[in-house]
Design an enzyme around this catalytic site. Structure first.
Site, mmCIF file in Angstrom:
data_model
loop_
_atom_site.group_PDB
_atom_site.id
_atom_site.type_symbol
_atom_site.label_atom_id
_atom_site.label_comp_id
_atom_site.label_asym_id
_atom_site.label_seq_id
_atom_site.Cartn_x
_atom_site.Cartn_y
_atom_site.Cartn_z
ATOM 1 N N CYS A 1 0.819 -1.230 0.000
ATOM 2 C CA CYS A 1 0.000 0.000 0.000
ATOM 3 C C CYS A 1 0.845 1.269 0.000
ATOM 4 O O CYS A 1 0.574 2.218 -0.751
ATOM 5 C CB CYS A 1 -0.940 -0.009 1.207
ATOM 6 S SG CYS A 1 -0.140 -0.475 2.746
ATOM 7 N N HIS B 1 -2.829 6.515 4.420
ATOM 8 C CA HIS B 1 -1.396 6.654 4.692
ATOM 9 C C HIS B 1 -0.913 8.028 4.202
ATOM 10 O O HIS B 1 -1.289 8.475 3.106
ATOM 11 C CB HIS B 1 -0.585 5.618 3.919
ATOM 12 C CG HIS B 1 -0.732 4.204 4.404
ATOM 13 N ND1 HIS B 1 -1.397 3.844 5.551
ATOM 14 C CD2 HIS B 1 -0.241 3.047 3.877
ATOM 15 C CE1 HIS B 1 -1.331 2.528 5.701
ATOM 16 N NE2 HIS B 1 -0.639 2.017 4.697
#
Ligand code: A2P
Length: 332
Positions: A132, A240
């Protein structure tokens, strides 16, 4: 592919798996039959997709005996290690979200905006979805590498607990409610920053940091780029954030560089610090784009920048990217 594919979603009850289903529904992904698979714990439960109920099947050696064209996997590395080859042996094209197959030279590691051509080289019938934190960095870095040639990258990440699945989310919820638990982490996550994602390796880096380094080389197709990383888990639920320092071989005009980023598919530049505008995790959550801001010259080197890059790690960092790969497959 001429007909509509038969689809399987493996790990459909997890954080990424449920988002696979959401994104497939949002994208109106064409399919004929859909099979929903998870562990024995969920077998028999019902999942609703496009208004229709599906019974969750337990994944086993015979799951791929039926005609399935594409299987999206997100049930962890050991499940992918065992079952992706079984599926592929039955002619299924597997798009795998685990780290199990990513560095296999016969398995393409794909971000569709960056290296869609790699998809063809799937000698094992498996395509890997990158880590990710790597995926969201690849879009701006590809745009900049093509134009200014990257010499070195320094990643510092601020990663959401959703990347640890249900347990990570529960740890943060519990901690915020005043009852710390360590379901996913060795220390409390509420009120903390843990410089520890995945396991430590012998070289002192975590496996997450090494994934970012190795996957950057593979996806950009250039092992000469020097890359280092520090990955940190922070008490954020759903996206994130990354500070990315980039050094180039070639000089650049900062406005032109900003425009180069804005022109890249899937990237949205949010860079107006005078008005407190920069990418934020809470705003990125639930969206499919990669947001870039705080773009500024790094005065400590000849040609370098710093930037702040944010994306929903479960969407672009996992489910959205996987579904985009599947969309490339049905174009073939
Ligand atoms: P289950 O819900 O039945 O345990 P997350 O990491 O977000 O919690 O999700 C993990 C996903 O992987 C879940 O859908 C989980 O199913 C699935 N899973 C875990 N172990 C297996 C297994 N051995 N076989 C199939 N699916 C598995």
């Amino acid at each position: 592919m001429n007909k509509k594919p038969n689809l399987a979603v493996v790990g459909a009850t997890g954080v990424v798996g449920t988002t696979f289903l959401k994104v497939l529904e949002e994208e109106d992904f064409p399919f004929d039959n859909l099979y929903i698979m998870a562990s024995a714990r969920s077998a028999g439960k019902t999942v609703t997709f496009k208004g229709k109920d599906y019974i969750v099947e337990e994944l086993n050696e015979h799951s791929f005996d039926k005609p399935i064209d594409i299987a999206l996997f997100s049930a962890g590395g050991s499940v992918s290690a065992k079952y992706a080859p079984i599926a592929a042996a039955h002619g299924v094209t597997v798009v795998d979200n685990s780290s199990q197959w990513r560095m296999d030279p016969d398995v393409p590691l794909v971000v569709p905006e960056v290296n869609p051509e790699a998809i063809k080289n799937r000698k094992k019938g498996i395509i890997a979805n990158p880590n990710c934190s790597t995926i969201q960095a690849m879009l701006p870095l590809k745009a900049l590498h093509d134009k200014y040639k990257i010499k070195r990258v320094v990643y510092s990440t601020y990663q959401a607990v959703s990347g640890s699945g249900m347990k990570g989310i529960q740890d943060l919820k519990n901690g915020l409610a005043g009852h710390d638990t360590n379901l996913a982490y060795p220390h409390p996550i509420a009120g903390n920053c843990l410089p520890h994602i995945d396991v430590f390796e012998d070289n002192g880096y975590t496996k997450e940091e090494m994934k970012m380094i190795n996957e950057t080389h593979k996806i950009l197709g250039d092992d000469s780029i020097k890359v280092t990383a520090t990955t940190v888990r922070v008490p954020v639920f759903g996206a994130h954030s990354e500070s990315i320092n980039v050094e180039f071989y070639n000089d650049f005009d900062l406005d032109e560089l900003r425009q180069t980023l804005a022109d890249f598919p899937g990237v949205i530049v949010q860079d107006d610090p005078a008005n407190n505008v920069y990418p934020l995790a809470r705003e990125a959550e639930g969206t499919n784009e990669v947001y870039v801001g705080r773009i500024r010259r790094d005065f400590s080197v000849d040609y370098g920048i710093n930037m702040w890059v944010v994306a929903d790690n479960i969407r672009k960092g996992a489910a959205t990217n996987t579904v985009q790969i599947a969309e490339e497959l049905i174009k073939e």
